[in-house]
Design a protein around this motif. Structure first.
Motif, PDB file in Angstrom:
ATOM      1  N   TRP A   1     -11.795  -9.964   5.526  1.00 21.34           N
ATOM      2  CA  TRP A   1     -11.374 -10.932   4.520  1.00 21.34           C
ATOM      3  C   TRP A   1     -11.262 -12.283   5.204  1.00 21.34           C
ATOM      4  O   TRP A   1     -10.697 -12.389   6.294  1.00 21.34           O
ATOM      5  CB  TRP A   1     -10.028 -10.565   3.930  1.00 21.34           C
TER       6      TRP A   1
ATOM      7  N   THR B   1      -9.515 -14.936   9.563  1.00 27.03           N
ATOM      8  CA  THR B   1     -10.338 -13.758   9.300  1.00 27.03           C
ATOM      9  C   THR B   1      -9.496 -12.529   9.619  1.00 27.03           C
ATOM     10  O   THR B   1      -8.935 -12.428  10.714  1.00 27.03           O
ATOM     11  CB  THR B   1     -11.611 -13.760  10.172  1.00 27.03           C
TER      12      THR B   1
ATOM     13  N   SER C   1      -5.393 -13.856  -2.751  1.00 34.93           N
ATOM     14  CA  SER C   1      -6.769 -13.358  -2.657  1.00 34.93           C
ATOM     15  C   SER C   1      -7.545 -14.138  -1.605  1.00 34.93           C
ATOM     16  O   SER C   1      -7.378 -15.346  -1.476  1.00 34.93           O
ATOM     17  CB  SER C   1      -7.479 -13.513  -4.009  1.00 34.93           C
ATOM     18  N   PRO C   2      -8.423 -13.449  -0.870  1.00 34.69           N
ATOM     19  CA  PRO C   2      -9.217 -14.150   0.142  1.00 34.69           C
ATOM     20  C   PRO C   2     -10.308 -15.016  -0.487  1.00 34.69           C
ATOM     21  O   PRO C   2     -10.709 -14.787  -1.634  1.00 34.69           O
ATOM     22  CB  PRO C   2      -9.823 -13.005   0.956  1.00 34.69           C
ATOM     23  N   SER C   3     -10.795 -15.969   0.295  1.00 35.30           N
ATOM     24  CA  SER C   3     -11.911 -16.815  -0.155  1.00 35.30           C
ATOM     25  C   SER C   3     -13.184 -15.988  -0.253  1.00 35.30           C
ATOM     26  O   SER C   3     -14.022 -16.221  -1.120  1.00 35.30           O
ATOM     27  CB  SER C   3     -12.135 -17.973   0.821  1.00 35.30           C
TER      28      SER C   3
ATOM     29  N   LYS D   1     -14.961 -11.797   0.941  1.00 33.90           N
ATOM     30  CA  LYS D   1     -14.852 -10.461   1.543  1.00 33.90           C
ATOM     31  C   LYS D   1     -16.244 -10.051   1.978  1.00 33.90           C
ATOM     32  O   LYS D   1     -17.222 -10.330   1.286  1.00 33.90           O
ATOM     33  CB  LYS D   1     -14.338  -9.434   0.525  1.00 33.90           C
TER      34      LYS D   1
ATOM     35  N   TYR E   1      -9.947 -16.257   4.769  1.00 39.15           N
ATOM     36  CA  TYR E   1      -9.142 -17.259   4.080  1.00 39.15           C
ATOM     37  C   TYR E   1      -9.465 -18.609   4.692  1.00 39.15           C
ATOM     38  O   TYR E   1      -9.568 -18.722   5.918  1.00 39.15           O
ATOM     39  CB  TYR E   1      -7.643 -16.973   4.258  1.00 39.15           C
TER      40      TYR E   1
ATOM     41  N   ASN F   1      -7.432 -21.977   0.069  1.00 35.60           N
ATOM     42  CA  ASN F   1      -6.202 -21.228  -0.162  1.00 35.60           C
ATOM     43  C   ASN F   1      -4.989 -22.075   0.228  1.00 35.60           C
ATOM     44  O   ASN F   1      -4.753 -22.332   1.414  1.00 35.60           O
ATOM     45  CB  ASN F   1      -6.240 -19.929   0.653  1.00 35.60           C
TER      46      ASN F   1
ATOM     47  N   TYR G   1      -7.271  -9.734  13.715  1.00 34.53           N
ATOM     48  CA  TYR G   1      -7.361 -10.954  12.929  1.00 34.53           C
ATOM     49  C   TYR G   1      -7.562 -12.130  13.874  1.00 34.53           C
ATOM     50  O   TYR G   1      -7.269 -12.047  15.068  1.00 34.53           O
ATOM     51  CB  TYR G   1      -6.133 -11.153  12.035  1.00 34.53           C
TER      52      TYR G   1
ATOM     53  N   THR H   1      -2.443  -9.376   0.894  1.00 30.61           N
ATOM     54  CA  THR H   1      -2.588  -9.996  -0.426  1.00 30.61           C
ATOM     55  C   THR H   1      -1.256 -10.570  -0.902  1.00 30.61           C
ATOM     56  O   THR H   1      -1.220 -11.682  -1.454  1.00 30.61           O
ATOM     57  CB  THR H   1      -3.131  -8.987  -1.453  1.00 30.61           C
TER      58      THR H   1
END
Length: 128
Positions: free
Chosen positions: A67, A100, A53-55, A57, A69, A22, A112, A48
């Motif tokens: 999620w 995360t 978009s996350p790498s 889920k 990244y 990302n 997170y 988002t």
């Protein structure tokens, strides 16, 4: 002599550099993420908008959605461009970032974790 200069110029232009993941995460730090993500307030839509978009889920054992990244960057170290040095080994350096984000049942951030670490690969005589 002109041939050697041309080879050196091409070597400088073809510098070994690569990144994956990302791109928005590339410029982030723990401090900038803390400004964008607030536990108990930030929603999935907010995350988002901020990071794309996350790498990946997934769901944890408690059923909370997570999620992830990721972004990794690596480049060839200068020693690789010394004539004949690559015959004895190579050296690359870089950085890996991982974020995360954990959401509660309402889709609001419950926690997170941001990790950042230096990375590198050294082979041959450079691996000591």
């Amino acid at each position: 002599m002109k041939g050697l200069v041309a080879v050196a110029a091409v070597a400088l232009l073809v510098t070994g550099c690569a990144s994956v993941g990302n791109d928005r995460l590339a410029g982030e730090s723990e401090q900038t993420i803390a400004q964008k993500i607030e536990v108990g307030k930030t929603t999935k839509a907010d995350v988002t908008r901020a990071l794309g978009s996350p790498s990946s889920k997934m769901f944890d054992a408690q059923g909370q959605e997570q999620w992830m990244y990721m972004h990794s960057r690596a480049s060839a170290d200068a020693v690789n461009f010394i004539p004949f040095a690559p015959l004895f080994g190579t050296s690359t350096s870089g950085e890996t970032k991982q974020l995360t984000v954990i959401f509660d049942d309402e889709g609001v951030v419950s926690n997170y974790l941001m990790n950042s670490s230096d990375s590198g690969i050294k082979t041959g005589v450079f691996s000591n």
